[in-house]
Every structure is written in C-alpha cells, then in structure tokens.
Design an enzyme around this catalytic site. Structure first.
Site, short mmCIF file in Angstrom:
data_model
loop_
_atom_site.label_atom_id
_atom_site.label_comp_id
_atom_site.label_asym_id
_atom_site.label_seq_id
_atom_site.Cartn_x
_atom_site.Cartn_y
_atom_site.Cartn_z
N LYS A 45 2.15 30.71 -17.54
CA LYS A 45 1.58 30.80 -16.19
C LYS A 45 2.29 29.82 -15.24
O LYS A 45 2.41 30.09 -14.05
CB LYS A 45 0.07 30.55 -16.21
CG LYS A 45 -0.73 31.56 -17.03
CD LYS A 45 -0.48 33.02 -16.66
CE LYS A 45 -1.03 33.42 -15.33
NZ LYS A 45 -0.97 34.91 -15.13
N TYR A 97 0.36 29.71 -23.34
CA TYR A 97 -0.24 30.36 -22.16
C TYR A 97 0.04 29.53 -20.91
O TYR A 97 0.50 30.07 -19.88
CB TYR A 97 -1.75 30.55 -22.35
CG TYR A 97 -2.42 31.18 -21.14
CD1 TYR A 97 -2.22 32.53 -20.83
CD2 TYR A 97 -3.24 30.43 -20.29
CE1 TYR A 97 -2.83 33.10 -19.71
CE2 TYR A 97 -3.84 31.00 -19.17
CZ TYR A 97 -3.64 32.34 -18.88
OH TYR A 97 -4.22 32.91 -17.78
N THR A 141 -13.71 37.52 -17.19
CA THR A 141 -13.09 38.83 -17.37
C THR A 141 -12.91 39.08 -18.87
O THR A 141 -13.37 38.30 -19.69
CB THR A 141 -11.71 38.87 -16.70
OG1 THR A 141 -10.90 37.89 -17.37
CG2 THR A 141 -11.79 38.52 -15.22
#
Ligand SMILES: NC(=O)c1ccc[n+]([C@@H]2O[C@H](COP(=O)([O-])OP(=O)(O)OC[C@H]3O[C@@H](n4cnc5c(N)ncnc54)[C@H](O)[C@@H]3O)[C@@H](O)[C@H]2O)c1
Length: 312
Positions: free
Chosen positions: A180, A176, A213
């Site tokens: 990014k 990840y 989120t």
C-alpha cells in the site's frame, strides 16, 4: 450516540467515463454507485462476472438507468491487464477517471500472482501500475484523473529493497503495508511525471480509513477459513460509531480525490477523524513514507522492469 453521517455532493459527471477497479464489493461498489449516480458511465472490471452482475443490480436499485459496463480483469495477472488495456484502447473512448481501488490483504501464507510476484505487491501495486500504463493514452485523451487508494497501513511501512517480493521471509502485515506504500508512492510519482512530461493527467492519492468490508473476512482462496479478529473488532467499532468508518463513509475520500476541482496531486485525501481511521473526508499532508521522492523514483524503475510496461 448516533453516528454522524458524512456525505459529499459530487459535480455533474454526465458525459464522463470512469473505470473503477474492485467495484464488485465494499468500498469500490460504493464509489462506482456514486459516480454512476452523478451521471458518469462506469466501467467495472471484475474477476468474477457473477459477483459483477450482482453489483450492477445493486447499483441499478439505487441509480435506475445507471450506465454500467462489466469487463474482465484480474489484477494479479499481467496478461489479463494487458488484454483489458488492448480492448479499451481499441475501442478508443477517452477515460476521465481511473480509480485504482481493488486490493487484497493478509493471505496468512505467502501467495504469488500468475507472474510469480508476492500476491499483495502484485495485486495492490504492480497491477494498478500496469493498468494505469495500459490506459494512459485514453486518460491523456480526456485530460483525466487517476485516483489511487493507499491505506493507513502505509503510515509506518517501508520498502524492503533487498526482499521486495518477500522471497526470503514473509510477514503478511509487512507485505500488505509495503504494497500500500508502494501504490501510494506510485500515485505521487505519476503526478510528478505527468506534470514534467505534460501528459495532462492528474494523479491523486486517497485512503479510506478503516471500515468493515470483506477485506479481512473468511476467504478460502486467501487461505482464511473464518473472519479475522481484526475484522470482527472493526465491525463492532463501526456499528457503534467508534473511531472507524462505515463501508459507506469509507468511499468518500476517494470520491473527493476523484472529483475535487482544487486537487493538486500532492495531498492525501482521507478521513480527518482521530488517527485518520474515520470521520469527515478531507485533504492533508501525505504521511512521511509517502513523501520520499527517492523511493518513488526507484520503485517506478523497478515496477517497469517487473511489469514490462512503459509509460512512454
Ligand atoms: N476496508 C478497510 O478498512 C481498508 C483500509 C485501508 C485501505 N483499504 C483499501 O481499500 C480498497 C478497497 O478494499 P475494500 O475494503 O473495499 O475490500 P473488499 O475486499 O471489499 O474489496 C476489494 C475488491 O478488490 C477486488 N480484487 C481483489 N483482487 C483482485 C484482482 N486480482 N483483480 C481484480 N480485482 C481484485 C475484489 O474482487 C473486491 O471487489 C483496497 O485497496 C484496500 O487495500 C481498505
């Protein structure tokens, strides 16, 4: 202590067209709503039309008469990205704002895109890379702006040049962070290339800080049957106004990056509180790994090879 509210007054965006990925959930939904509220026509490319319809209804509750268009897009499929690019180019309407916001995080086991690339690298970096290339003529026609979301996870990440796709070993967090970092490097490299070639497109990089989120929530398709410990902790902190932001505040750095008149494309927009995980949005110097022009140039070539797209 009550949480301090941060807000942003956007310029009038009437007559502007924006494309926001990941607009059916979380931060992207908030970005799309704010751009529509400022008068922009917002194209919302989504994987799931049912979720897309629900997002449109939610935005129209806040912004009656919002000009919204749902389109189909799966960023983990180069064919889907090419299909959206072809459709929008055939329609020919210039694009003033592209917000590369969609992303996935931490499938516990290695997963791959439709094109056989590790899922996070494919969705978070190669997808936006290919989409931006597909839309470049429309962005150039508008003198538009590309805003790309990186993450605090990029701050200590590196590119595993000898195992970019985690084929030899898979660590969800490392993959990840790498994805990014890659998308952030892309954002800065796009700015340099646009300037050198005179494309007239500005590319700006933002990160949302940290907010509760659905990114780390239970997701059967991601191999997660329950919310992760991290998302439970982030929810707890967010509800108490400690350190991290809210879903609402986390949209502000990208909105500032997308609309600030003085953005140069060399800064990093993000929350300015302790650790950059929450707080008032602003611009700062990019983190060290994002400043490597060598990595950015090398990654650009590799990304062109892996996606088959060309920026012309
Ligand atoms: N939430 C955080 O704390 C946090 C921190 C740092 C960075 N980010 C970044 O912010 C961005 C938005 O994430 P969020 O927190 O709102 O998460 P979210 O899970 O709520 O939303 C992600 C969106 O991306 C979409 N998406 C995922 N895969 C896709 C695909 N293959 N094709 C098309 N759309 C796809 C999802 O449908 C969803 O709409 C992501 O890029 C994420 O990496 C979030």
């Amino acid at each position: 202590m009550p949480r301090r509210q941060h807000d942003l007054t956007l310029p009038d965006l009437a007559g502007r067209r924006a494309v926001v990925t990941g607009a059916s959930d979380g931060i992207g939904l908030g970005i799309a709503a704010a751009l529509a509220g400022a008068g922009a026509e917002v194209v919302m490319p989504v994987r799931n039309r049912t979720k897309g319809d629900a997002a449109v209804a939610r935005i129209r509750e806040q912004v009656p008469g919002a000009r919204l268009e749902l389109r189909d897009l799966d960023l983990s499929s180069l064919a889907s990205i090419a299909a959206l690019g072809e459709t929008l180019r055939a329609e020919g309407t210039p694009i003033d704002h592209l917000v590369n916001n969609a992303g996935v995080m931490h499938p516990p086991e290695r997963q791959a895109t439709a094109d056989g690339v590790e899922l996070q690298l494919g969705t978070n970096h190669l997808g936006p890379f290919a989409l931006t290339a597909q839309l470049l003529p429309l962005l150039r026609a508008a003198g538009g702006r590309v805003t790309t979301q990186t993450s605090v996870a990029a701050r200590r990440a590196s590119i595993a040049w000898d195992d970019l796709g985690s084929d030899r070993s898979y660590d969800a967090m490392k993959a990840y962070g790498q994805s990014k970092l890659a998308t952030g490097l892309f954002g800065y490299e796009l700015q340099r290339r646009s300037q050198a070639a005179g494309w007239g497109v500005t590319s700006v990089v933002s990160h949302p800080g940290v907010a509760p989120t659905g990114l780390l929530s239970a997701r059967p398709e991601m191999g997660r049957t329950e919310d992760t410990r991290e998302v439970r902790l982030i929810r707890w902190l967010s509800a108490r106004g400690i350190l991290v932001g809210t879903v609402d505040s986390a949209r502000l750095p990208a909105l500032l990056a997308a609309t600030a008149a003085d953005a140069t494309g060399t800064e990093l927009y993000g929350p300015q509180g302790v650790g950059g995980t929450g707080g008032r949005p602003g611009a700062q110097e990019p983190w060290k790994p994002l400043r490597s022009t060598d990595d950015a140039a090398r990654l650009w070539e590799v990304s062109q090879e892996l996606t088959g797209v060309s920026f012309g």
